[in-house]
Design a protein around this motif. Structure first.
Motif, PDB file in Angstrom:
ATOM      1  N   VAL A  39       4.077   1.944   2.334  1.00  0.00           N
ATOM      2  CA  VAL A  39       3.902   2.054   3.792  1.00  0.00           C
ATOM      3  C   VAL A  39       3.494   0.751   4.479  1.00  0.00           C
ATOM      4  O   VAL A  39       3.741   0.572   5.674  1.00  0.00           O
ATOM      5  N   SER A  40       2.848  -0.156   3.756  1.00  0.00           N
ATOM      6  CA  SER A  40       2.399  -1.386   4.404  1.00  0.00           C
ATOM      7  C   SER A  40       2.132  -2.458   3.359  1.00  0.00           C
ATOM      8  O   SER A  40       2.260  -2.214   2.150  1.00  0.00           O
ATOM      9  N   TYR A  41       1.762  -3.640   3.819  1.00  0.00           N
ATOM     10  CA  TYR A  41       1.488  -4.765   2.923  1.00  0.00           C
ATOM     11  C   TYR A  41       0.221  -5.464   3.381  1.00  0.00           C
ATOM     12  O   TYR A  41       0.001  -5.654   4.579  1.00  0.00           O
ATOM     13  N   THR A  42      -0.617  -5.842   2.431  1.00  0.00           N
ATOM     14  CA  THR A  42      -1.880  -6.513   2.730  1.00  0.00           C
ATOM     15  C   THR A  42      -1.886  -7.911   2.134  1.00  0.00           C
ATOM     16  O   THR A  42      -1.500  -8.090   0.973  1.00  0.00           O
ATOM     17  N   PHE A  43      -2.266  -8.891   2.946  1.00  0.00           N
ATOM     18  CA  PHE A  43      -2.284 -10.281   2.473  1.00  0.00           C
ATOM     19  C   PHE A  43      -3.443 -11.007   3.138  1.00  0.00           C
ATOM     20  O   PHE A  43      -4.124 -10.463   4.005  1.00  0.00           O
ATOM     21  N   SER A  45      -8.685  -9.656   4.895  1.00  0.00           N
ATOM     22  CA  SER A  45      -7.222  -9.585   4.766  1.00  0.00           C
ATOM     23  C   SER A  45      -6.626  -8.891   5.986  1.00  0.00           C
ATOM     24  O   SER A  45      -7.353  -8.440   6.882  1.00  0.00           O
ATOM     25  N   TYR A  46      -5.309  -8.805   5.999  1.00  0.00           N
ATOM     26  CA  TYR A  46      -4.598  -8.189   7.130  1.00  0.00           C
ATOM     27  C   TYR A  46      -3.502  -7.279   6.582  1.00  0.00           C
ATOM     28  O   TYR A  46      -2.808  -7.641   5.624  1.00  0.00           O
ATOM     29  N   THR A  47      -3.368  -6.106   7.178  1.00  0.00           N
ATOM     30  CA  THR A  47      -2.357  -5.139   6.745  1.00  0.00           C
ATOM     31  C   THR A  47      -1.348  -4.902   7.862  1.00  0.00           C
ATOM     32  O   THR A  47      -1.741  -4.707   9.015  1.00  0.00           O
ATOM     33  N   PHE A  48      -0.063  -4.968   7.505  1.00  0.00           N
ATOM     34  CA  PHE A  48       0.984  -4.767   8.507  1.00  0.00           C
ATOM     35  C   PHE A  48       2.163  -4.054   7.852  1.00  0.00           C
ATOM     36  O   PHE A  48       2.184  -3.827   6.636  1.00  0.00           O
ATOM     37  N   SER A  49       3.188  -3.759   8.662  1.00  0.00           N
ATOM     38  CA  SER A  49       4.387  -3.114   8.125  1.00  0.00           C
ATOM     39  C   SER A  49       5.581  -3.404   9.030  1.00  0.00           C
ATOM     40  O   SER A  49       5.449  -4.078  10.051  1.00  0.00           O
ATOM     41  N   ASP A  50       6.763  -2.926   8.627  1.00  0.00           N
ATOM     42  CA  ASP A  50       7.965  -2.879   9.485  1.00  0.00           C
ATOM     43  C   ASP A  50       8.451  -4.244   9.961  1.00  0.00           C
ATOM     44  O   ASP A  50       9.121  -4.336  11.005  1.00  0.00           O
ATOM     45  N   TYR A  51       8.128  -5.306   9.205  1.00  0.00           N
ATOM     46  CA  TYR A  51       8.472  -6.664   9.630  1.00  0.00           C
ATOM     47  C   TYR A  51       9.974  -6.833   9.893  1.00  0.00           C
ATOM     48  O   TYR A  51      10.365  -7.544  10.814  1.00  0.00           O
ATOM     49  N   ALA A  52      10.788  -6.195   9.071  1.00  0.00           N
ATOM     50  CA  ALA A  52      12.240  -6.413   9.192  1.00  0.00           C
ATOM     51  C   ALA A  52      12.899  -5.465  10.184  1.00  0.00           C
ATOM     52  O   ALA A  52      14.119  -5.472  10.331  1.00  0.00           O
ATOM     53  N   LYS A  53      12.091  -4.631  10.847  1.00  0.00           N
ATOM     54  CA  LYS A  53      12.673  -3.691  11.818  1.00  0.00           C
ATOM     55  C   LYS A  53      12.526  -4.254  13.223  1.00  0.00           C
ATOM     56  O   LYS A  53      11.528  -4.047  13.909  1.00  0.00           O
ATOM     57  N   GLU A 108      11.434  -3.897   1.317  1.00  0.00           N
ATOM     58  CA  GLU A 108      11.771  -5.173   1.960  1.00  0.00           C
ATOM     59  C   GLU A 108      11.742  -5.067   3.481  1.00  0.00           C
ATOM     60  O   GLU A 108      11.664  -6.079   4.169  1.00  0.00           O
ATOM     61  N   PHE A 109      11.843  -3.836   4.005  1.00  0.00           N
ATOM     62  CA  PHE A 109      11.741  -3.658   5.459  1.00  0.00           C
ATOM     63  C   PHE A 109      10.273  -3.712   5.923  1.00  0.00           C
ATOM     64  O   PHE A 109       9.998  -3.874   7.090  1.00  0.00           O
ATOM     65  N   ILE A 110       9.361  -3.567   4.972  1.00  0.00           N
ATOM     66  CA  ILE A 110       7.925  -3.682   5.284  1.00  0.00           C
ATOM     67  C   ILE A 110       7.529  -5.157   5.372  1.00  0.00           C
ATOM     68  O   ILE A 110       6.915  -5.581   6.343  1.00  0.00           O
ATOM     69  N   LYS A 111       7.881  -5.920   4.340  1.00  0.00           N
ATOM     70  CA  LYS A 111       7.626  -7.376   4.355  1.00  0.00           C
ATOM     71  C   LYS A 111       8.687  -8.054   3.470  1.00  0.00           C
ATOM     72  O   LYS A 111       9.087  -7.502   2.453  1.00  0.00           O
ATOM     73  N   ASN A 118      -8.799  -6.184   7.576  1.00  0.00           N
ATOM     74  CA  ASN A 118      -9.670  -5.398   6.696  1.00  0.00           C
ATOM     75  C   ASN A 118     -10.981  -6.154   6.480  1.00  0.00           C
ATOM     76  O   ASN A 118     -10.980  -7.388   6.412  1.00  0.00           O
ATOM     77  N   THR A 141      17.149  -8.667   3.819  1.00  0.00           N
ATOM     78  CA  THR A 141      16.917  -7.232   3.633  1.00  0.00           C
ATOM     79  C   THR A 141      18.094  -6.687   2.824  1.00  0.00           C
ATOM     80  O   THR A 141      19.187  -7.249   2.872  1.00  0.00           O
ATOM     81  N   ASN A 153       0.847  -1.189   0.000  1.00  0.00           N
ATOM     82  CA  ASN A 153       0.000   0.000   0.000  1.00  0.00           C
ATOM     83  C   ASN A 153       0.889   1.247   0.000  1.00  0.00           C
ATOM     84  O   ASN A 153       1.957   1.251   0.612  1.00  0.00           O
TER      85      ASN A 153
END
Lengths: 251, 251
Positions: free
Chosen positions: A166-170, B167-175, A231-234, B158, A216, A158
């Motif tokens: 800013v984000s990822y939806t799955f 669905s599900y939205t997230f971010s910052d996985y690698a941080k 890649e830091f988002i997902k 969502n 990453t 997204n």
């Protein structure tokens, strides 16, 4: 049997074009998976889904005693035999569901971005285990489960109002099985498996997992392709190193 | 040192109210983590973040020789001592960063939904390893990395136009690192770590991972709480079982 999409005319032409630019594989997956390689001097190696054979060639040039590169695609193997030829390498057209037809054992089984095409993961991991010498390594990468999860293959990043990721939806993470999507052509078949399924399958087969990497980008890769910030988002890839015990562990 | 949010007056009152209804823990996490328990008859067990002591009591009632239940919260331990009292159990107020102060070794270290509060995961896993007898098990659960990932703690499901979860939205996985969110009160501190960091830390410490579970609801749980369908979209919990080798593996 896995789908042989790489022998599809349109797919193959489009895939070949990827070689003209640095790909995600070059910038993210290959640098990280290569860090996990043990000393391969004098070793026997099976390269599953060897494609153009660039990894098989790397192993041969670094002193491997024998490399067998298998791929389901005749077109890919034609390129491999032309561009990645070496006296220690033997290329064979073979589906990864048929590797038990190989009569020798290996010190390492390596596979770059092919295992998500395997329909029966449990059988594949068992077959790899049986083909490894004691103390041998399995090192492989695949598309990340968060990427393969969504049933209609429409997982997506997204953007904010400035066009930044800013984000990822799955969705559908816990629904193991086939996904049919589009990559150059329609009808490309992958198989989704959760992290739990992957890790438990390896462990129950007898493998000791020694490393798991969700790559990453390093600074040089970000300079080459600033979009890699996402890649830091997902994560896009999952890399696993596992070992067959040197003796019969009670585990 | 972990945050002692459970001794916050408002938090504790709200948390106690959870006991009046079946929680996610009751319906999802506890049934799955309990399937991983080895035979505990005659064993010594450390229960990290024991809370009300219901798991410590379960171990004692099933024949454990000795259970030490530790928790950072005095309020939780007061409940534990009242409700989950047993001659084989000793409750102690102790932060999980200080477990090396314990002078005995254990056959199993168990922890339900506490490790995501630990600031230094590498130290915690090393300390647990040092406290285990050879062949001993670590069995623990935590919030799933996909849930702990988003920096502002605003990962979210969502809905479609009919109000169904899609669905599900997230971010910052690698941080990797601290997340400050709201759960009854503001300022609740968790620590996010990726799957790769968790698995590699366990492996590099010397643990053999034997199982990884991302629980999904069984039919009886879905009947109790139909909303649990959304666990098929993205998991809430991560459960890991790992073993300290009985002999010195070369791995």
């Amino acid at each position: 049997m896995s789908q042989n999409i790489y022998d599809n005319e349109i797919f193959f032409i489009e895939y070949m074009k990827l070689r003209n630019e640095k790909s995600y594989n070059d910038l993210l997956e290959q640098p990280e998976i290569n860090k996990l390689l043990p000393d391969i001097k004098g070793k026997t190696i099976l390269d599953i889904g060897c494609g153009y054979g660039h990894n098989s060639l790397l192993f041969a040039q670094n002193g491997a005693k024998k490399v067998i590169g298998i791929d389901i695609s005749q077109k890919m193997l034609e390129v491999a035999k032309k561009e990645s030829c070496h006296p220690c390498i033997e290329y064979r057209q073979m589906d990864m569901s048929e590797i038990l037809a190989l009569t020798q054992k290996f010190d390492m089984v390596y596979s770059s971005l092919a295992f998500h095409y395997a329909e029966n993961f449990q059988k594949l991991i068992k077959d790899v285990y049986d083909l490894l010498n004691k103390g041998g390594y399995l090192i492989y990468s695949q598309e990340h489960p968060i990427v393969t999860a969504t049933m209609d293959c429409k997982g997506h990043h997204n953007l904010d109002e400035n066009g930044n990721f800013v984000s990822y939806t799955f969705s559908d993470y816990a629904k193991s099985g086939q996904r049919v999507g589009t990559w150059f052509v329609d009808g490309v078949i992958n198989y989704h498996r959760s992290m739990g399924e992957i890790v438990s399958t390896l462990a129950h087969t007898g493998f000791m997992i020694t490393d798991m990497i969700e790559p990453t980008p390093e600074a040089w890769a970000l300079e080459e392709k600033p979009d890699l910030m996402k890649e830091f988002i997902k994560p896009t890839f999952l890399i696993i190193k596992a070992r067959k015990s040197e003796f019969s562990c009670d585990c």
